[in-house]
Scaffold this motif. Structure first.
Motif, PDB file in Angstrom:
ATOM      1  N   ASP A  31       0.975  -1.668  -0.646  1.00 20.08           N
ATOM      2  CA  ASP A  31       1.838  -0.941   0.290  1.00 20.08           C
ATOM      3  C   ASP A  31       1.030   0.025   1.149  1.00 20.08           C
ATOM      4  O   ASP A  31       1.231   0.127   2.350  1.00 20.08           O
ATOM      5  CB  ASP A  31       2.891  -0.126  -0.482  1.00 20.08           C
ATOM      6  N   THR A  32       0.123   0.735   0.502  1.00 17.74           N
ATOM      7  CA  THR A  32      -0.669   1.726   1.221  1.00 17.74           C
ATOM      8  C   THR A  32      -1.568   1.068   2.254  1.00 17.74           C
ATOM      9  O   THR A  32      -1.673   1.525   3.389  1.00 17.74           O
ATOM     10  CB  THR A  32      -1.547   2.538   0.249  1.00 17.74           C
ATOM     11  N   ALA A  33      -2.203  -0.015   1.868  1.00 23.73           N
ATOM     12  CA  ALA A  33      -3.102  -0.727   2.781  1.00 23.73           C
ATOM     13  C   ALA A  33      -2.326  -1.236   3.991  1.00 23.73           C
ATOM     14  O   ALA A  33      -2.764  -1.080   5.127  1.00 23.73           O
ATOM     15  CB  ALA A  33      -3.780  -1.883   2.061  1.00 23.73           C
ATOM     16  N   ASN A  34      -1.175  -1.808   3.752  1.00 30.34           N
ATOM     17  CA  ASN A  34      -0.377  -2.351   4.851  1.00 30.34           C
ATOM     18  C   ASN A  34       0.115  -1.250   5.778  1.00 30.34           C
ATOM     19  O   ASN A  34       0.141  -1.413   6.988  1.00 30.34           O
ATOM     20  CB  ASN A  34       0.808  -3.143   4.301  1.00 30.34           C
ATOM     21  N   LEU A  35       0.478  -0.121   5.200  1.00 32.95           N
ATOM     22  CA  LEU A  35       0.965   1.012   5.984  1.00 32.95           C
ATOM     23  C   LEU A  35      -0.143   1.542   6.907  1.00 32.95           C
ATOM     24  O   LEU A  35       0.068   1.724   8.081  1.00 32.95           O
ATOM     25  CB  LEU A  35       1.414   2.128   5.039  1.00 32.95           C
ATOM     26  N   VAL A  91      -3.381  -8.838  -5.160  1.00 38.09           N
ATOM     27  CA  VAL A  91      -2.424  -8.285  -4.213  1.00 38.09           C
ATOM     28  C   VAL A  91      -2.577  -8.979  -2.877  1.00 38.09           C
ATOM     29  O   VAL A  91      -3.647  -9.465  -2.525  1.00 38.09           O
ATOM     30  CB  VAL A  91      -2.588  -6.756  -4.014  1.00 38.09           C
ATOM     31  N   GLU A  92      -1.472  -9.037  -2.176  1.00 31.09           N
ATOM     32  CA  GLU A  92      -1.493  -9.654  -0.872  1.00 31.09           C
ATOM     33  C   GLU A  92      -1.324  -8.544   0.153  1.00 31.09           C
ATOM     34  O   GLU A  92      -0.372  -7.779   0.087  1.00 31.09           O
ATOM     35  CB  GLU A  92      -0.338 -10.640  -0.765  1.00 31.09           C
ATOM     36  N   ILE A  93      -2.259  -8.442   1.045  1.00 34.17           N
ATOM     37  CA  ILE A  93      -2.095  -7.429   2.083  1.00 34.17           C
ATOM     38  C   ILE A  93      -2.064  -8.119   3.436  1.00 34.17           C
ATOM     39  O   ILE A  93      -2.679  -9.166   3.643  1.00 34.17           O
ATOM     40  CB  ILE A  93      -3.207  -6.350   2.047  1.00 34.17           C
ATOM     41  N   ALA A 134      -1.217  -2.036  -8.318  1.00 33.91           N
ATOM     42  CA  ALA A 134      -1.457  -3.111  -7.360  1.00 33.91           C
ATOM     43  C   ALA A 134      -0.443  -3.054  -6.222  1.00 33.91           C
ATOM     44  O   ALA A 134      -0.790  -3.199  -5.052  1.00 33.91           O
ATOM     45  CB  ALA A 134      -1.388  -4.466  -8.066  1.00 33.91           C
ATOM     46  N   ARG A 135       0.822  -2.805  -6.568  1.00 29.03           N
ATOM     47  CA  ARG A 135       1.844  -2.760  -5.522  1.00 29.03           C
ATOM     48  C   ARG A 135       1.663  -1.534  -4.637  1.00 29.03           C
ATOM     49  O   ARG A 135       1.874  -1.592  -3.427  1.00 29.03           O
ATOM     50  CB  ARG A 135       3.242  -2.728  -6.152  1.00 29.03           C
ATOM     51  N   ARG A 150       1.548  -2.606 -17.352  1.00 29.54           N
ATOM     52  CA  ARG A 150       2.583  -2.157 -16.423  1.00 29.54           C
ATOM     53  C   ARG A 150       2.023  -1.241 -15.344  1.00 29.54           C
ATOM     54  O   ARG A 150       2.442  -1.293 -14.187  1.00 29.54           O
ATOM     55  CB  ARG A 150       3.699  -1.446 -17.189  1.00 29.54           C
ATOM     56  N   LEU A 151       1.076  -0.409 -15.717  1.00 27.47           N
ATOM     57  CA  LEU A 151       0.487   0.498 -14.727  1.00 27.47           C
ATOM     58  C   LEU A 151      -0.360  -0.259 -13.711  1.00 27.47           C
ATOM     59  O   LEU A 151      -0.386   0.079 -12.535  1.00 27.47           O
ATOM     60  CB  LEU A 151      -0.358   1.575 -15.416  1.00 27.47           C
ATOM     61  N   ASP A 152      -1.055  -1.300 -14.186  1.00 29.56           N
ATOM     62  CA  ASP A 152      -1.856  -2.125 -13.269  1.00 29.56           C
ATOM     63  C   ASP A 152      -0.964  -2.761 -12.208  1.00 29.56           C
ATOM     64  O   ASP A 152      -1.340  -2.863 -11.043  1.00 29.56           O
ATOM     65  CB  ASP A 152      -2.579  -3.244 -14.037  1.00 29.56           C
ATOM     66  N   GLU A 153       0.210  -3.198 -12.659  1.00 24.31           N
ATOM     67  CA  GLU A 153       1.119  -3.832 -11.734  1.00 24.31           C
ATOM     68  C   GLU A 153       1.614  -2.811 -10.701  1.00 24.31           C
ATOM     69  O   GLU A 153       1.670  -3.085  -9.507  1.00 24.31           O
ATOM     70  CB  GLU A 153       2.305  -4.388 -12.527  1.00 24.31           C
ATOM     71  N   PHE A 154       1.959  -1.646 -11.202  1.00 24.95           N
ATOM     72  CA  PHE A 154       2.405  -0.557 -10.328  1.00 24.95           C
ATOM     73  C   PHE A 154       1.312  -0.208  -9.324  1.00 24.95           C
ATOM     74  O   PHE A 154       1.544  -0.091  -8.120  1.00 24.95           O
ATOM     75  CB  PHE A 154       2.765   0.663 -11.185  1.00 24.95           C
TER      76      PHE A 154
END
Ligand SMILES: [Zn+2]
Length: 118
Positions: A54-58, A98-100, A49-50, A43-47
């Motif tokens: 998000d950070t990369a895209n921002l 992850v998709e960025i 990754a998201r 669950r933490l890996d999923e968190f």
């Protein structure tokens, strides 16, 4: 999405992780420590990754906007021509994909396509 919105989103996501682990624990009262650890990691890996995505895209969209001149070609220094956003798939350390979104540019001099660093 700005950083304040992201904070709220991550807060909600981490609450989901906590609630999810607690619920899982109730459904698996006899789980061993290793099993609990694996479930928590999953669950933490999923968190993670998201959050990374998000950070990369921002970061990148901000950088492209702030820099009025735009990024330049690392080979010949010519100004890149923006070709809009393209999606890239990356692997996190936890093995998640992850998709960025990256602003994609092409050099008018040497024709090289580049995802500017960020
Ligand atoms: Zn070039």
């Amino acid at each position: 999405m700005d950083s304040e919105e992201l904070n709220k989103k991550w807060q909600a996501m981490s609450e989901d992780v906590n609630a999810g682990v607690a619920e899982w624990r109730q459904q698996h009262p006899r789980a061993t420590f290793r099993e609990i650890e694996a479930e928590g990691d999953r669950r933490l890996d999923e968190f993670r990754a998201r959050m990374l995505s998000d950070t990369a895209n921002l970061g990148v969209s901000a950088e492209w906007k702030e820099n009025q001149d735009g990024p330049v070609c690392p080979k010949c220094g010519a100004k890149l021509v923006g070709k809009g956003k393209k999606k890239r798939r990356l692997q996190t350390r936890g093995g998640r994909e992850v998709e960025i979104e990256r602003e994609y540019g092409v050099c008018p001099q040497c024709g090289q396509g580049i995802f500017p660093p960020g």
